[in-house]
Design an enzyme around this catalytic site. Structure first.
Site, PDB file in Angstrom:
ATOM      1  CE1 TYR A 182      40.085  49.857  41.051  1.00 25.82           C
ATOM      2  CE2 TYR A 182      42.196  50.631  40.400  1.00 25.82           C
ATOM      3  CZ  TYR A 182      40.804  50.761  40.197  1.00 25.82           C
ATOM      4  OH  TYR A 182      40.371  51.252  39.115  1.00 25.82           O
ATOM      5  CB  SER A 183      40.464  45.617  40.451  1.00 26.93           C
ATOM      6  OG  SER A 183      39.772  44.816  39.537  1.00 26.93           O
ATOM      7  CE1 TYR A 184      42.989  37.582  40.688  1.00 27.97           C
ATOM      8  CE2 TYR A 184      44.824  38.766  41.554  1.00 27.97           C
ATOM      9  CZ  TYR A 184      44.245  37.469  41.186  1.00 27.97           C
ATOM     10  OH  TYR A 184      44.908  36.275  41.135  1.00 27.97           O
TER      11      TYR A 184
ATOM     12  N   GLY B 252      41.646  43.181  45.695  1.00 31.03           N
ATOM     13  CA  GLY B 252      40.652  43.083  47.032  1.00 31.03           C
ATOM     14  C   GLY B 252      40.588  41.610  47.561  1.00 31.03           C
TER      15      GLY B 252
ATOM     16  CB  ILE C 297      39.026  49.402  45.953  1.00 29.92           C
ATOM     17  CG1 ILE C 297      39.266  49.818  47.275  1.00 29.92           C
ATOM     18  CG2 ILE C 297      38.429  50.370  45.015  1.00 29.92           C
ATOM     19  CD1 ILE C 297      40.689  50.685  47.215  1.00 29.92           C
TER      20      ILE C 297
END
Length: 947
Positions: A757-759, A761, A784
C-alpha cells in the site's frame, strides 16, 4: 456564487409555461442569465468552486450539441453517458437533449471483469446500439469489450470550442411526450432495466418538487448525489433550474473526506437545501462529532432542509444530526433545520412522497423510523393486497404500495413484459414496496422485491442465496435470506433460514453446525459486507414450501417474529455453545478474567462465553476495537502503555494476558525484531503478504484482514524503529532482504501473493523480484496507489513534508493542509514544527490513537527513515504479473494519476498488467467505509490469478 438582485419568483409565475426540457433551459437563460451553476470536483482539494452563468452554460452545451451531430447519429439515438464529475454529466445530458439524442446515465461499472462485460453486453443488446460518451478513464474500463462506439468528452469539448451556434439553437424541436432521458435500475435482482422518462413526466416531477420545496429564484441548493442517480439530475438540477435557483454541485468525496467542508459551504454560500441518505447522516454525525474544536464556528442559519431517502430513516439519527448542526452553529437558536424523509424511485422521477417537514428536536418522532408522509401535488398513492394488486387494504393495514401520477415513467425500454407486469388497471405502478397508509400518511414496512440495501447499496438476495446454497451442510433449495432490521440499527440487516443436511440431534451435530454457520457468515461478509444478524437452522421436514416449490420469506419472517422458531434458535445456540466448548478454555488468572470482561464489552457477548483461547481479530475485532482494547487495558491495569503492536502480535487472550503479566513481573524482555505481524492465520488458500505504507505501521490493514478470516492467512510487514533496540532500516536492499527472508520463514514455498500500500508498493515489487530470484513463483503482485518511479517524489519529501504526510494519515490535518502548510513550517525548527502539528491535532483523535508526543516523534523518525531508503530507488526488472489498484490521489485528477503515473507499471510486468479503480482517496481507501468494496475487488483479482 454571486447572484444578481432579482425579486423572488413565486411558484405561479411561470411554472406552467415550459412544455419540454428545452424550454426549461431557454427560460432560465432568458430570466436569469447571470445566475450561476457552481461545481467542486473530486480533485479540488482546496474546495475551489468553478462557476458558469446560466447564459455561459447554455452556450457551452449548445456548442457541444452541434459538435455531436458530426458523429452522424440519427435523431433519437441513445447515448450511454459514463462520467463521474457533475459538470461533465450535466453538460453531456443537455448536449444530448439539444442534439436530439436520448442520454442514458450509466452508474459506476463493476470492477469484476465478468460482471462488467455482462452488463455492457446487456446494454448493447437492449438498445440495439452501443454509443458511449465517456472520459479517458471510462474508455479504459470498457476497452476490452468489443463492438462499442466510444466518444471521449475531452474530444467533444475540443470540437465544441471551434463552434458557436445561436443561443437558442436546437437540432430537434422536442415535443412533451417525446422520450427524454433513460435511467438504469440498480440491476440488483438481475440485469438493469432502462426506465424511460419523457419531457412531460420529468417536468411534472420538477413542478411538484419545486412547489413542495418552496423554491424561488433566490433559493440556493447543494447537491452531492451522483448524476447517474435520478435525484441528482432531476431534484437538484432540473427542478432548481426550472425555478431559477442557484446550484452548487459537489463531488461526494469532497464531503466524505472532510465533512467540515459541507458546513463551510453552507455558511459561505447560504445553502438552504441538500440531500443525504440515512447512513450518510449517521456518518456525518459521527465524523463531525470528532471535530468539537469547531463547535460554534459556522453560520448555519440559512440551512432549512435536508432531504433523505434511499433507505429507512432512523428517527434518532435524524435527531442526532440536527443536534450536531446546532453545536456547530454560531447561533444555535437560529438553526431551524428539518429532516424531510421521503420516498421515490427511478420510475417516479425520484421523490414523490415526502413527510411534512418537522423539527425532530421539538417534536419527538412517534416511531423508530420517520414517516414518509403524503404524495406531492398530482401524485396519488394506495395500499393493495400484493397477491392481486387491486384489492384495497383498509387504513392502517400493510400491503403493496402503488403510485399513480404524471411523474410516473411511461415504460421500460424494449421490455414490454416488465412494463406490463409493473402496472395494474387504472395506471397504478406497483412499487414492490410494502407500506402502510394511516390517516393519509405513508410509512414503509418492508419490500416485496428481492433486494437488501446496506449503506445505500442494493444487493440481490437471489444472488446471495445462490452462493449460500453451495455451503456444505445446507440442503439445496431449502435456504432463504430475509431482510430484517433490529431496533436502532442504522442500515438494513438480514436473517438466514436453512435446513441442514445433517441430523440436528446427531452425535456430531454441534461440530457440523459450527462449521456450516461459519461458512455462511463468511460468504455473507464477502458478498454484501455484513454477516447475518442470526442464522436459523430448521429441520427439513419442518421447512414448508409452496405448491410451486418455493420457500415463503414472508411466512418465515412472520414465524420468527411470533416466536414460532424460538425452539430451533435455542437448540442451535446449545449446539454452537457445545462446539465452542470443545476449544473453550475458561480464563483462570486475574489478568485473563479482566481481558475476558473487556472482550465481552467490545463484542457485546456474555463474559462467560469468552475463552482464554479466543483470538481478538478472528472473533471480529477491528482497528478501532484494538484501540479500545488497548485503552481499557491500560486504564484497568494502570499501565502507561500497552503498545498496539503487542495486541497485533498477541491477539489470543491468554497470550495478551501473559504479556501484561510480564510487564508487572519485570520479565518483559525486548523482543527480537520480526517484521511479520500475523493479522489472520486461518484458511487454507495461498497467504497474502502486505507491505506497510510510508508510515511503517500495519494497524491500517486490520479491517481488510478481517475479510479473509477462514479463507487465507493474512500477514503484514511492519518497519523497525517503533520499539527500543530495533535500529531503523538504512537502505532499500536491507529492507527487501529482511522482508523476503521473513516471508520464506512463514511460507517456505510458493506460489506467493504480495501487495503493498502506497510506498509499500515498490517495496513489495522488490520483494517479489527477490523471491523470484530464489526460484520461487510469485503469482500475484499488487501495488496500491503508488507509481513505480518514486525517487523524484521521495526527494521532494523533506522532514516537514514527512511530518505532515504522517499527520494526514493519522487524521491530525486534512490533505489540503498537508499540501499547503510546508512553506510556512519549513523555516521553523523541527521541534516547533512538530509542536504546531501536535497542538492542532484533534484531541479526541490523539486519545483514540493513544498517542503521546514521544511516540509521535518516534513515528516521524520511522517514516523519515523509510523515505531515505527510497531516495535513490529506480525500478528495474520485472515480475510475472501486476495488478494495480488506484484511488483518488493526494493531488490532481484520477485520470492523470492513472495515465501519467501508474501506467508505467506495465513496463515491469511480463504478463498483462491490470488497473482497478477503487473507492476512496489515497489515505482512506482502507478505512471502515471503503474497505468492504475494496476487499471484493482485491479478492476478484486474486481469484483471477488462480489463487
Amino acid at each position: 456564487m454571486a447572484l444578481v438582485e432579482v425579486s423572488p419568483t413565486t411558484t405561479t409565475d411561470f411554472v406552467t409555461a415550459p412544455n419540454t426540457l428545452h424550454d426549461v433551459i431557454a427560460q432560465a437563460v432568458d430570466r436569469y442569465p447571470l445566475h450561476e451553476l457552481g461545481f467542486i470536483t473530486s480533485s479540488a482539494h482546496d474546495s475551489s468552486i468553478h462557476t458558469m452563468t446560466f447564459s455561459a452554460f447554455n452556450q457551452y452545451v449548445r456548442n457541444l450539441a452541434r459538435a455531436m451531430l458530426d458523429w452522424g447519429k440519427p435523431t433519437g439515438s441513445i447515448i450511454v453517458v459514463y462520467l463521474t464529475e457533475h459538470e461533465d454529466n450535466m453538460a453531456a445530458v443537455w448536449a444530448c437533449l439539444l442534439a436530439g439524442y436520448l442520454p442514458c446515465l450509466q452508474p459506476t461499472l463493476s470492477a469484476q471483469q465478468a460482471h462488467k462485460e455482462g452488463h455492457v453486453a446487456h446494454i448493447k443488446d437492449l438498445f440495439g446500439s452501443a454509443t458511449w460518451l465517456t472520459s479517458k478513464l471510462g474508455a479504459e474500463q470498457i476497452s476490452s469489450i468489443p463492438g462499442l462506439e466510444v466518444h471521449l468528452l475531452s474530444e467533444l469539448k475540443s470540437s465544441g470550442q471551434k463552434i458557436t451556434v445561436a443561443a437558442d439553437w436546437v437540432a430537434y424541436e422536442a415535443k412533451p411526450d417525446d422520450d427524454a432521458i433513460l435511467f438504469l435500475t440498480s440491476g440488483s435482482t438481475g440485469f438493469s432495466k432502462a426506465v424511460v422518462h419523457t419531457h412531460r413526466t420529468l417536468l411534472s416531477a420538477c413542478r411538484s418538487q419545486g412547489q413542495h420545496y418552496d423554491l424561488t429564484s433566490e433559493s440556493r441548493v447543494l447537491n452531492w448525489v451522483g448524476f447517474d442517480h435520478v435525484a441528482g439530475l432531476l431534484e437538484y438540477h432540473m427542478t432548481p433550474l426550472l425555478y431559477g435557483a442557484s446550484q452548487l454541485h459537489v463531488h461526494a468525496s469532497v464531503v466524505l473526506t472532510d465533512p467540515l467542508r459541507l458546513l463551510r459551504l453552507i455558511d459561505e454560500k447560504s445553502i438552504e437545501l441538500t440531500y443525504a441518505p440515512n447512513f450518510l447522516l449517521a456518518k456525518l454525525t459521527r465524523d463531525l462529532g470528532k471535530r468539537a474544536d469547531h463547535f460554534g464556528c459556522f453560520d448555519l442559519s440559512s440551512f432549512k432542509r435536508i432531504d433523505s431517502g434511499g433507505e429507512a430513516n432512523v428517527s434518532k439519527t435524524a435527531q442526532a444530526f440536527v443536534a450536531m448542526m446546532k453545536k456547530f452553529s454560531k447561533n444555535p437558536s437560529a438553526v431551524s433545520l428539518v429532516v424531510a424523509a421521503g420516498f421515490g424511485m427511478t420510475e417516479t422521477c425520484a421523490g414523490c412522497i415526502y413527510n411534512y417537514p418537522v423539527d425532530v428536536l421539538a417534536t419527538e418522532p412517534v416511531r423508530e423510523f420517520l414517516d414518509l408522509g403524503r404524495p406531492l401535488d398530482g401524485c396519488e398513492m394506495r395500499i393493495t393486497d400484493p397477491a392481486d394488486g387491486v384489492t384495497l387494504r383498509p387504513d392502517g393495514e400493510s400491503g403493496e404500495l402503488q403510485i399513480r401520477g404524471p411523474m410516473v415513467f411511461v415504460r421500460y425500454y424494449n421490455n414490454t413484459e416488465a412494463t406490463s407486469s409493473s402496472f395494474v388497471e387504472g395506471g397504478w405502478f406497483r412499487t414492490g414496496d410494502v407500506g402502510i397508509i394511516e390517516n393519509g400518511v405513508m410509512r414503509l414496512s418492508g419490500r416485496i422485491k428481492d433486494t437488501i440495501i446496506v449503506h445505500g447499496v442494493s444487493y440481490g438476495i437471489p444472488e446471495l442465496e445462490t452462493h449460500l446454497q453451495i455451503v456444505e451442510g445446507v440442503t439445496h433449495s431449502f435456504l432463504a435470506a430475509v431482510r430484517y432490521r433490529t431496533p436502532g440499527q442504522e442500515t438494513e440487516g438480514f436473517i438466514v433460514f436453512y435446513s441442514p443436511t445433517f441430523d440436528l440431534d446427531g452425535a456430531d451435530a454441534s461440530t457440523k453446525l459450527f462449521a456450516t454457520h461459519q461458512a455462511l457468515r463468511d460468504i455473507c461478509v464477502k458478498m454484501i459486507t455484513l454477516p447475518p444478524q442470526i442464522i436459523v437452522p430448521i429441520p427439513v421436514n419442518q421447512m414448508e414450501k409452496s405448491t410451486l416449490g418455493k420457500l415463503s420469506r414472508a411466512r418465515l419472517m412472520n414465524m420468527f417474529k411470533q416466536g414460532q422458531l424460538a425452539k430451533h434458535i435455542a437448540h442451535s445456540e446449545e449446539l454452537l455453545s457445545k462446539a465452542r466448548g470443545v476449544s473453550f478454555v475458561a480464563p483462570s488468572t486475574e489478568t485473563e478474567k479482566v481481558f475476558a470482561k473487556i472482550y465481552a464489552g467490545i463484542f457485546n457477548i456474555p463474559e462467560s462465553e469468552v475463552s482464554a483461547s479466543d483470538n481478538f481479530f478472528e472473533i471480529g475485532g477491528t482497528s478501532i476495537d484494538a484501540i479500545r482494547l488497548k485503552r481499557e487495558g491500560e486504564e484497568h491495569f494502570g499501565l502507561p502503555d500497552i503498545p498496539a503492536i503487542k495486541i497485533l502480535k498477541h491477539p489470543v487472550l491468554s497470550s495478551l494476558a501473559n504479556y501484561v503479566d510480564s510487564l508487572f513481573s519485570g520479565g518483559a524482555q525486548p523482543e527480537e525484531y520480526d517484521p511479520i505481524v500475523p493479522l489472520s492465520v486461518t484458511g487454507n488458500k495461498t497467504p497474502i503478504f502486505f507491505v506497510h505504507p510510508g508510515i511503517g505501521e500495519v494497524l491500517i490493514f486490520v479491517n481488510l484482514a478481517n475479510y479473509f478470516q477462514n479463507e487465507r492467512p493474512f500477514y503484514a510487514f511492519r518497519a523497525p524503529g517503533f520499539d527500543t533496540g530495533h535500529p531503523l532500516f538504512t537502505s532499500m536492499d536491507e529492507m527487501v532482504s529482511c522482508y523476503a527472508a521473513a516471508a520464506k520463514r512463514v511460507q517456505a514455498k510458493g506460489p506467493y501473493a504480495i501487495a503493498g500500500y502506497s510506498y509499500g508498493g515498490v517495496v513489495a515489487f522488490e520483494v517479489a523480484k527477490r523471491l523470484e530470484s530464489m526460484g520461487e513463483e510469485v503469482k500475484f503482485f499488487a501495488p496500491i496507489n503508488i507509481p513505480p518511479n518514486i525517487a523524484g517524489r521521495m526527494r521532494e519529501i523533506d522532514w516537514t513534508s514527512c511530518l505532515l504526510h504522517l499527520a494526514a494519515f493519522l487524521g491530525f490535518v486534512s490533505t489540503h493542509d498537508a499540501n499547503d502548510l510546508p512553506p510556512s513550517l519549513r523555516p521553523l525548527p523541527r521541534q516547533e514544527q512538530r509542536d504546531i502539528v501536535w497542538k492542532n491535532a484533534p484531541p479526541e483523535r490523539i486519545i483514540e490513537l493513544q498517542l503521546t508526543l514521544e511516540k509521535f516523534d518516534i513515528w516521524v523518525d520511522v517514516a523519515e527513515s523509510l523515505i531515505n531508503c527510497g531516495l535513490d530507488y529506480n525500478p528495474s526488472g520485472s515480475v510475472s504479473a501486476i495488478d494495480v489498484f488506484y484511488a483518488t490521489p493526494f493531488a490532481g485528477s484520477k485520470i492523470d494519476w492513472l495515465n501519467d503515473q501508474l501506467r508505467p507499471w506495465s513496463d515491469f510486468s511480463r504478463g498483462e498488467a491490470t488497473y482497478t479503480d477503487v473507492p476512496g482517496e489515497h489515505h482512506t481507501l482502507m478505512d471502515l467505509e471503503h474497505v468492504p468494496q475494496f476487499q471484493k475487488m482485491f479478492r476478484s483479482r486474486l481469484e483471477a490469478r488462480g489463487l
